[in-house]
Design an enzyme around this catalytic site. Structure first.
Site, PDB file in Angstrom:
ATOM      1  N   ASP A 192       0.878  -1.169   0.000  1.00  0.00           N
ATOM      2  CA  ASP A 192       0.000   0.000   0.000  1.00  0.00           C
ATOM      3  C   ASP A 192       0.919   1.223   0.000  1.00  0.00           C
ATOM      4  O   ASP A 192       2.109   1.140   0.351  1.00  0.00           O
ATOM      5  CB  ASP A 192      -0.940  -0.004   1.212  1.00  0.00           C
TER       6      ASP A 192
HETATM    7  C1  BGC Z   1      -4.969   3.420   0.011  1.00  0.00           C
HETATM    8  C2  BGC Z   1      -5.039   2.441  -1.137  1.00  0.00           C
HETATM    9  C3  BGC Z   1      -4.827   3.172  -2.433  1.00  0.00           C
HETATM   10  C4  BGC Z   1      -3.493   3.882  -2.390  1.00  0.00           C
HETATM   11  C5  BGC Z   1      -3.176   4.656  -3.650  1.00  0.00           C
HETATM   12  C6  BGC Z   1      -3.717   4.269  -0.035  1.00  0.00           C
HETATM   13  O1  BGC Z   1      -3.785   5.294   0.884  1.00  0.00           O
HETATM   14  O2  BGC Z   1      -5.018   2.724   1.237  1.00  0.00           O
HETATM   15  O3  BGC Z   1      -6.284   1.794  -1.134  1.00  0.00           O
HETATM   16  O4  BGC Z   1      -4.891   2.275  -3.510  1.00  0.00           O
HETATM   17  O5  BGC Z   1      -3.516   4.812  -1.317  1.00  0.00           O
HETATM   18  O6  BGC Z   1      -3.977   5.779  -3.747  1.00  0.00           O
END
Ligand code: BGC
Length: 764
Positions: free
Chosen positions: A229
């Site tokens: 993530d």
């Molecule tokens: C989120 C993800 C997301 C990623 C990219 C993170 O803060 O938890 O779900 O895909 O950001 O935006």
């Protein structure tokens, strides 16, 4: 590894390999021009494409894309095919915007209704969640675009999500939190998996060898790439050791450098870097070969077709919770007042990284009033402001006046975006105070009060008795306004059913005393008893149970047939039943199958969802619905065996309209084909009962009891299990035989007995 990839891995320098394992920027993987290795573009996800305009995080600005209902709504459709069509549409839009991997779907279990991202997750039930995810993945990937199944794992709250440690026992993890990912991984093979921010039982998910390599790769056979993530990596080297292939986002030069140093120092095997690089190259080449666009030549999709699909999905997402005296649909077209700012400024998606810039946006007022069936005298009052929770008496008085002049008032209420977003959890389950006050005020003047809800997760409804109908529309996406109008007017017959329990109050929820934990630690003390598993076990009455939803027609269930009354766990059990539409209008019905274990040696929830089918029936039409149950439908995760296990015994197969409305049921006897569990070492403190339950040691103990009872004249007593002496004997540790046998056995004989029992155990 294919030849080309193996060859490339050999020819790349260590520095190049390390750079491939870290993103180039916010959304791109690193390219290596020397070998013509291109960069991939990743983008959010999940219910619409959020392609950043300027290459940055893009939270407030992204290119237009179709905004579908968020996952809470998608799951309420329980419609596998429909979810796959959403996936296909998303895949087409990714091709149109040159996106290689869409960051979704998200399958974290809804442990608490307070979870800030619950709108983005499917369900409190792992089976339903994984089924939905599976078809979403299949749809997107059929278009040559990868998915990223996220957030792996046990990321069920926003509070301190980047540092908190989720403490959860192994059985609960397998049966609930991992199960939500498992069948989607096995059946649909997402191109990538996204490791979560949090720690799991002490170790960051992105560095968790047990999770990423032990469970995901070794047990489930996952062959794709694991990406972090955004910002989830604490140590890049530890991540690589655990099996994390790509750190996102980049650039993060320190991370690549740390990998090179660790290899040179001998702290990290180069073969581990090579394995990750090979998986990334596999992903890159697959994605590039699947591109339908080429530089300078756009790939188009049907923008208005996708909008229509979004509206249809929103129609199937809505759940009719209450409909007294069949007040809905409004077919006789009385005069209608539409109240509530949300009727014109819809709340249709959640806040955070999933926020999409829609290609079109419908609202209830416009869609309702432009529909031919409606009289022209529909009236409107806002009733509250969306910018504040403060009660505005002037707006309420105006709304009361408008509502009192109409035959029916449709009141649009819901949660403003500030109450429901990625990054923080909700504090309570109430609507804003100004909206609750408005409901009470309107109920005083208008008995025909129809409440239309826009929210991503459950709310408490202390006002429900004062309403005539309640329609839960979740966050319906860009076609949500039209879908609401379609249902209110009877153009669409509602068919959604809740994919989560609506508790009567927040304190009723099983996680209530342990959410969101203390400091950086949250313990899942309710264990397996998440959602309906808990309400059922405690015999509590929630506001609305899991699987519940009304229709404008009625369905009759009959003729439950099992193709056998006894089966081994290696056989598949066929189940069928007949469902008939016995009402006046066509409609969908969601038939649910639950399994209950009658004789488990471990605690099991009273019933668990193991199958569902959605069927569409004309009035008077009937259909046979079939299910196939395999071993997993009867199993629990046996921690001793480290495997799924069925305990031989009776199981009830229950068919329901919801988890609380079971209409048909039958019992089946299932026989385990697993070898007996490996008995533990016998000690002085092993109990007589445990030895009797174990087929290897039982004969020795039975012989002992027989001799002992003859000697003491207690034969009768020790055979009858309801007898006090027998009951006490079962829980007796072996050492106590010396005292209680009153001279029949001494310490030396006890040692001999233990030796004999262990010899038997070892020879097995
Ligand atoms: C989120 C993800 C997301 C990623 C990219 C993170 O803060 O938890 O779900 O895909 O950001 O935006």
């Amino acid at each position: 590894m294919t030849d080309t990839i193996a060859d490339l891995v050999r020819r790349l320098t260590l520095e190049e390999k390390a750079s491939l394992c870290v993103g180039a920027d916010f959304w791109h993987t690193t390219a290596i021009p020397r070998f013509k290795i291109p960069s991939l573009t990743l983008s959010d996800g999940p219910h619409g494409l959020r392609k950043s305009v300027d290459g940055g995080p893009g939270l407030s600005q992204s290119l237009p894309a179709t905004c579908f209902p968020s996952a809470a709504g998608l799951a309420s459709t329980w419609n596998r095919d429909l979810i796959e069509s959403v996936g296909i549409a998303l895949g087409e839009e990714c091709q149109a915007e040159s996106i290689d991997v869409l960051l979704g779907p998200a399958v974290n279990i809804k442990r608490s209704p307070l979870g800030g991202r619950n709108f983005e997750y499917f369900s409190e039930d792992p089976y339903l969640s994984s089924e939905m995810a599976s078809r979403y993945i299949r749809g997107v990937q059929s278009q040559g675009v990868g998915t990223s199944l996220k957030h792996f794992a046990a990321n069920n709250q926003e509070h301190r999500r980047m540092t908190t440690d989720t403490v959860v026992d192994e059985r609960t993890l397998h049966e609930i939190y991992l199960a939500s990912f498992e069948s989607a991984v096995k059946s649909s093979a997402p191109w990538t998996m996204m490791s979560a921010y949090n720690r799991l039982n002490g170790t960051f998910c992105s560095e968790n060898l047990w999770l990423l390599s032990g469970v995901l790769r070794d047990r489930w056979g996952y062959e794709g790439a694991i990406i972090s993530d955004w910002g989830a990596v604490d140590s890049r080297v530890a991540g690589l050791r655990a099996g994390l292939d790509l750190e996102m986002p980049g650039p993060h030069h320190g991370a690549a450098a740390s990998v090179v140093e660790a290899v040179r120092r001998g702290d990290l095997k180069e073969s581990q870097v090579d394995a990750s690089v090979a998986r990334l190259l596999e992903l890159i080449f697959k994605a590039v070969a699947s591109r339908k666009w080429t530089e300078g030549v756009a790939y188009d999709y049907d923008v208005s077709g996708h909008h229509q699909l979004a509206r249809r999905v929103a129609g199937e997402s809505a759940v009719l919770l209450k409909n007294e005296n069949h007040i809905l649909p409004l077919t006789s077209a009385p005069s209608v007042a539409i109240i509530g700012a949300l009727a014109r400024q819809p709340r249709y998606q959640g806040g955070g990284s999933s926020h999409v810039q829609p290609t079109n946006l419908e609202n209830l007022w416009d869609e309702f009033t432009k529909t031919r069936r409606v009289p022209s005298n529909a009236t409107y009052a806002s009733g509250y402001s969306l910018d504040t929770d403060s009660v505005d008496e002037i707006l309420i008085a105006e709304a009361k006046d408008t509502a009192s002049r109409a035959d029916i008032a449709i009141l649009c209420v819901g949660l403003p975006e500030r109450m429901e977003s990625e990054g923080y959890d909700r504090k309570h389950l109430h609507l804003p105070a100004n909206q609750e006050a408005l409901i009470t005020a309107l109920a005083e003047v208008q008995p025909n009060l129809v409440v239309v809800l826009s929210n991503g997760a459950p709310i408490e409804m202390p006002w429900i008795d004062r309403t005539a109908a309640v329609l839960e529309c979740y966050l319906g996406g860009q076609g949500g306004g039209g879908a609401m109008a379609d249902i209110l007017l009877g153009i669409v017959n509602p068919s959604g059913k809740l994919a989560e329990t609506f508790p009567a109050t927040l304190s009723q929820n099983p996680s209530y005393l342990n959410f969101p934990g203390e400091a950086d630690r949250v313990e899942y003390r309710e264990n397996l008893f998440v959602g309906y598993r808990y309400y059922d076990a405690k015999e509590l009455t929630p506001l609305f149970p899991f699987g519940y939803g009304l229709s404008y027609t009625q369905f009759e269930y009959r003729d439950l047939v099992l193709d056998r009354t006894e089966a081994t766990d290696a056989e598949s059990v066929g189940v069928s039943m007949v469902v008939k539409n016995c009402g006046q209008v066509a409609g969908h019905e969601i038939v649910q199958l639950y399994v209950s274990d009658q004789q488990a040696p471990v605690k099991r929830p009273p019933r668990e969802l193991k199958g569902f089918q959605k069927v569409f029936l004309q009035p008077g039409e009937e259909a046979t619905v079939s299910f196939h149950l395999d071993k997993r439908a009867f199993s629990y995760y046996d921690v001793g065996r480290s495997a799924w296990h069925v305990e031989t015994g009776d199981f009830t197969i229950a068919i329901g309209k919801s988890s609380r409305e079971i209409v048909l049921s039958q019992v089946i006897h299932v026989v385990s084909t697993d070898p007996p569990a490996t008995p533990r070492q016998v000690t002085r403190n092993t109990t007589v009962g445990d030895l009797l339950r174990n087929p290897v040691t039982a004969p020795v103990i039975q012989g002992l009891i027989a001799r002992f009872s003859q000697a003491t004249g207690m034969a009768e007593d020790l055979v009858d299990p309801s007898n006090l002496a027998a009951a006490m004997l079962l829980d007796l540790p072996l050492r106590a035989l010396v005292i209680f046998s009153q001279g029949y056995m001494d310490e030396e004989q006890l040692a001999g007995l233990i030796y004999q029992l262990n010899a038997g155990v070892r020879s097995e």
